[in-house]
Design an enzyme around this catalytic site. Sequence first.
Site, short mmCIF file in Angstrom:
data_model
loop_
_atom_site.label_atom_id
_atom_site.label_comp_id
_atom_site.label_asym_id
_atom_site.label_seq_id
_atom_site.Cartn_x
_atom_site.Cartn_y
_atom_site.Cartn_z
N ASP A 145 -11.83 -7.21 -2.55
CA ASP A 145 -11.64 -6.09 -3.62
C ASP A 145 -12.73 -4.99 -3.42
O ASP A 145 -13.80 -5.36 -4.14
CB ASP A 145 -11.11 -7.54 -4.24
CG ASP A 145 -10.24 -7.21 -5.23
OD1 ASP A 145 -10.25 -6.16 -5.44
OD2 ASP A 145 -9.37 -7.91 -5.53
N ASP A 193 -8.91 -2.58 -6.59
CA ASP A 193 -8.20 -2.59 -7.88
C ASP A 193 -7.66 -1.07 -8.67
O ASP A 193 -8.93 -0.29 -8.77
CB ASP A 193 -9.79 -3.54 -8.39
CG ASP A 193 -9.45 -3.99 -9.70
OD1 ASP A 193 -8.57 -4.74 -9.97
OD2 ASP A 193 -10.29 -3.67 -11.10
N HIS A 198 -3.71 -14.45 -8.35
CA HIS A 198 -4.35 -14.03 -10.16
C HIS A 198 -4.67 -14.01 -11.34
O HIS A 198 -5.13 -14.34 -11.95
CB HIS A 198 -6.22 -13.71 -9.31
CG HIS A 198 -6.05 -12.44 -9.17
ND1 HIS A 198 -5.67 -12.15 -8.97
CD2 HIS A 198 -7.36 -11.62 -9.99
CE1 HIS A 198 -6.22 -10.03 -8.99
NE2 HIS A 198 -6.71 -10.74 -9.60
N ASP A 199 -3.37 -12.85 -11.35
CA ASP A 199 -3.20 -12.69 -12.70
C ASP A 199 -1.76 -12.84 -12.82
O ASP A 199 -1.50 -12.17 -14.08
CB ASP A 199 -3.13 -10.80 -13.00
CG ASP A 199 -4.39 -10.11 -12.44
OD1 ASP A 199 -5.70 -10.41 -12.72
OD2 ASP A 199 -5.10 -9.00 -11.59
C1 NOJ Z 1 -6.98 -6.29 -12.00
C2 NOJ Z 1 -7.57 -7.09 -11.34
O1 NOJ Z 1 -6.78 -8.03 -10.52
C3 NOJ Z 1 -7.31 -8.38 -13.01
O2 NOJ Z 1 -7.53 -9.36 -12.45
C4 NOJ Z 1 -8.79 -7.18 -13.95
O3 NOJ Z 1 -8.69 -8.34 -14.58
C5 NOJ Z 1 -8.12 -5.91 -13.79
N1 NOJ Z 1 -7.80 -4.99 -12.39
C6 NOJ Z 1 -9.30 -5.19 -14.18
O4 NOJ Z 1 -10.60 -5.40 -13.15
#
Ligand code: NOJ
Length: 558
Positions: free
Chosen positions: A97, A198, A325-326
């Site tokens: 990542d 990202d 994970h989001d």
């Molecule tokens: C996307 C990532 O998946 C998330 O977990 C993160 O908080 C934000 N980008 C900022 O990096």
Amino acid sequence: MTTDLGKKVIYQIYPKSFYDSDHDGIGDLRGIIEKIPYLAKLNIDMIWFNPFFVSPQNDNGYDIADYRQIDPRFGTMADFEELVAKLKEVKIDVMLDMVLNHCSTEHEWFQKALAGEEKYQKYFYLRPKKADGSLPTNWSSKFGGPAWSRFGETDLYYLHLYDKTQADLDWHNPEVRKEAAAIVNFWKAKGVKGFRFDVINVIGKANELVDSTDPVQEKRLYTDTPIVHQYLKELNQASFGQDETIITVGEMSSTNFASSIKYSDPAEHELSMVFTFHHLKVDYADGEKWSNVPFDLMTLKKCLTDWQVEMDQGGGWNALFWNNHDQPFALNRFGDTKKYRVRSAQMLAAALHLLRGTPYIYMGEEIGMVDPTYTKIKDYVDVEALNAYQALQEKGYSASAAFAIVKTKARDNSRTPMHWDSSSQAGFSTTTPWLRPTGQEQINVKAELEHGTIFNFYQKLIQLRKNERLISDGHFKARFAKHQQVFSYERYLDDDSQKLLVFNNFSARFAELELPATDRFAGKTLVTNMGQTYEKLPQTLKLAPYETLAFKFDRPKL
Ligand code: NOJ
Ligand code: MG
């Protein structure tokens, strides 16, 4: 395509929550090494790891303080090298990542900037207040509050689209772009074969930052600007593009078809594919994530269909996913976690894995894990969830109403420790983990491998993608677009010699479809979660609650 993107399946591991080998409450690289036999069993091609670089963990590793070191809480560089080598033995590649839109304010670049080094001040967006004393722009951080914080004791402010400890890097500066390529090359040299970038479509802010008129227009000011393509082409050429077997995926925040096609069209030499999120906003009330409404199947169907068709026609390539994970677990959003947990988990899997693109499986999805049954706000740790809990109450929601919303949408939902067995802490650790297990520990890997049917179902879908050109290469056409319960589509090859018909009942009720004669040729059932097979589809096809069915046939030559 040299990398056969259509045949691959990628698994996502959130290292903090996968397996804690040294029992300090935090998952680690040696824990992942221990579980390689489990990963190999699934027959996935690559694993995307969320960041495990040195980080103060204000945003769980998306705030990187050193891009070239493993954070000691996850292990050492030797552990990482061993992990890459051992995964390679079982033919699994590694995807890392790359969080290059911003770095932690603890990164030495930011620290040197703070100490007054001009070279590093140019790495960030530093701006004075406006003449009227207001912040440089009226932009909001995506995690709540303003997007600007004071730069040390100076009169300047630095931009942060995310947490205030995640300072946006100024990609206009060629030095920053050079640093980015050097980081990718560092990991490439260690045998890394995949990179996930990202929020990469927000790196192209304007030089002149201006106030926005409303939140939607605000995103447009810094999202998908033309210069992002130029930066990506440059990064491609200077790093991963030199090895055509490397796979890349860009995380695209609030993007559109035209940009996504361009990012992922092989002829553009930018990225291999894109993550887009429109299909995961179908349970937002008026676009507001922090709301609690049931999902709208018709919107979901249309959204998936449009992304399938538009990307194919334009030459782009989709990353396919329900979970990450989001996101809360898709099973809680689109399936039934009680009566039909297994069946709806399988239906969701098939609905996604039979689409055109490269599927991603988020750890725990393959055993049908569900969101936690936490009862208090203290159980949640994510900065975004805690900010939202406050913000909702400031808007007038009661504490319990705010909690109910946070519970359905918090990112912590899927960040819970992987359940390995039903022992204490779900077999993840012998000590209290950084985030509590879900409270549904009966759903675990051991039980699933002994007598479950979800893991096997995923194995089968992964195998089918490798064997069936219809799945890896076929085009997509929506079927029964108006049906209120069923998401149905067909996959077909250029020569139209074969067809795969897919039916997914997204409801807890029986469904019926009237099939035309052109769907009713002799063929075979490739996928079923009901043990229902056909030699030829019936005129009236009946589907049980959450049934999925995929049927393949040759079209007779006319
Ligand atoms: C996307 C990532 O998946 C998330 O977990 C993160 O908080 C934000 N980008 C900022 O990096
Ligand atoms: Mg540990």
